[in-house]
Design a protein around this motif. Structure first.
Motif, PDB file in Angstrom:
ATOM      1  N   ILE A 146     -39.338  -3.281   9.710  1.00 12.92           N
ATOM      2  CA  ILE A 146     -38.315  -4.149   9.120  1.00 12.92           C
ATOM      3  C   ILE A 146     -37.153  -4.344  10.097  1.00 12.92           C
ATOM      4  N   LEU A 147     -36.723  -3.267  10.758  1.00 14.30           N
ATOM      5  CA  LEU A 147     -35.646  -3.387  11.735  1.00 14.30           C
ATOM      6  C   LEU A 147     -36.052  -4.251  12.923  1.00 14.30           C
ATOM      7  N   ALA A 148     -37.288  -4.085  13.394  1.00 14.12           N
ATOM      8  CA  ALA A 148     -37.773  -4.911  14.505  1.00 14.12           C
ATOM      9  C   ALA A 148     -37.819  -6.382  14.099  1.00 14.12           C
ATOM     10  N   LEU A 149     -38.277  -6.662  12.895  1.00 13.48           N
ATOM     11  CA  LEU A 149     -38.331  -8.039  12.409  1.00 13.48           C
ATOM     12  C   LEU A 149     -36.925  -8.626  12.250  1.00 13.48           C
ATOM     13  N   ALA A 150     -35.993  -7.823  11.748  1.00 11.30           N
ATOM     14  CA  ALA A 150     -34.621  -8.300  11.563  1.00 11.30           C
ATOM     15  C   ALA A 150     -33.969  -8.620  12.903  1.00 11.30           C
ATOM     16  N   THR A 151     -34.172  -7.771  13.911  1.00 10.01           N
ATOM     17  CA  THR A 151     -33.585  -8.066  15.215  1.00 10.01           C
ATOM     18  C   THR A 151     -34.269  -9.256  15.881  1.00 10.01           C
ATOM     19  N   LEU A 152     -35.561  -9.421  15.650  1.00  4.40           N
ATOM     20  CA  LEU A 152     -36.261 -10.594  16.184  1.00  4.40           C
ATOM     21  C   LEU A 152     -35.705 -11.877  15.573  1.00  4.40           C
ATOM     22  N   VAL A 153     -35.507 -11.871  14.277  1.00  2.00           N
ATOM     23  CA  VAL A 153     -34.943 -13.041  13.598  1.00  2.00           C
ATOM     24  C   VAL A 153     -33.532 -13.322  14.118  1.00  2.00           C
TER      25      VAL A 153
ATOM     26  N   ASP B 126     -39.035  -4.305  24.158  1.00  2.82           N
ATOM     27  CA  ASP B 126     -39.010  -5.553  23.402  1.00  2.82           C
ATOM     28  C   ASP B 126     -39.015  -5.431  21.875  1.00  2.82           C
ATOM     29  N   PRO B 127     -39.573  -4.438  21.247  1.00  2.00           N
ATOM     30  CA  PRO B 127     -39.419  -4.402  19.781  1.00  2.00           C
ATOM     31  C   PRO B 127     -37.968  -4.232  19.331  1.00  2.00           C
ATOM     32  N   ILE B 128     -37.094  -3.806  20.243  1.00  2.00           N
ATOM     33  CA  ILE B 128     -35.670  -3.655  19.926  1.00  2.00           C
ATOM     34  C   ILE B 128     -34.940  -4.799  20.639  1.00  2.00           C
ATOM     35  N   TYR B 129     -34.492  -5.783  19.887  1.00  2.00           N
ATOM     36  CA  TYR B 129     -33.908  -6.990  20.473  1.00  2.00           C
ATOM     37  C   TYR B 129     -32.381  -6.959  20.512  1.00  2.00           C
ATOM     38  N   LEU B 130     -31.793  -5.767  20.404  1.00  2.00           N
ATOM     39  CA  LEU B 130     -30.336  -5.698  20.384  1.00  2.00           C
ATOM     40  C   LEU B 130     -29.723  -6.135  21.706  1.00  2.00           C
TER      41      LEU B 130
END
Length: 112
Positions: free
Chosen positions: A14-21, A64-68
């Motif tokens: 969920i966190l990875a998806l939220a940062t991707l969005v 890349d899974p962490i888009y911060l």
């Protein structure tokens, strides 16, 4: 897997998806801001293309899974490009909320 492991996997997903969005939303805003500039200076071009290239390339500060980090670069470019838009519009005599057409003034209209 245990129940706790599944919960951690779901939360991480969920966190990875939220940062991707968030990164996609910021990228779209950067592209829209670039469209507001008719002629980018060298700094604007470097900020725009540099931010997009950093976001697309797989070599990052964080994996890349962490888009911060991508979001930080895009936000910085968005802030810079927005300030550039405001400076150009102020130099042209228009307020930031006004359309790109010729500025109108109440003094130029005839009063009866």
């Amino acid at each position: 897997m245990s129940r706790q492991s599944w919960v951690l996997v779901v939360v991480a997903g969920i966190l990875a998806l939220a940062t991707l969005v968030g990164a996609v939303v910021l990228a779209v805003r950067v592209v829209r801001t670039r469209r507001l500039l008719s002629g980018l200076g060298a700094g604007g071009k470097v900020a725009f293309y540099g931010a997009l290239i950093y976001t697309i390339f797989p070599v990052d500060i964080l994996p890349d899974p962490i888009y911060l980090d991508d979001m930080g670069v895009l936000a910085g470019a968005l802030i810079y490009l927005t300030r550039l838009v405001h400076k150009r519009r102020a130099a042209a005599g228009r307020l930031p909320g006004q359309p790109d057409g010729p500025p109108t003034s109440d003094r130029t209209r005839s009063v009866r």
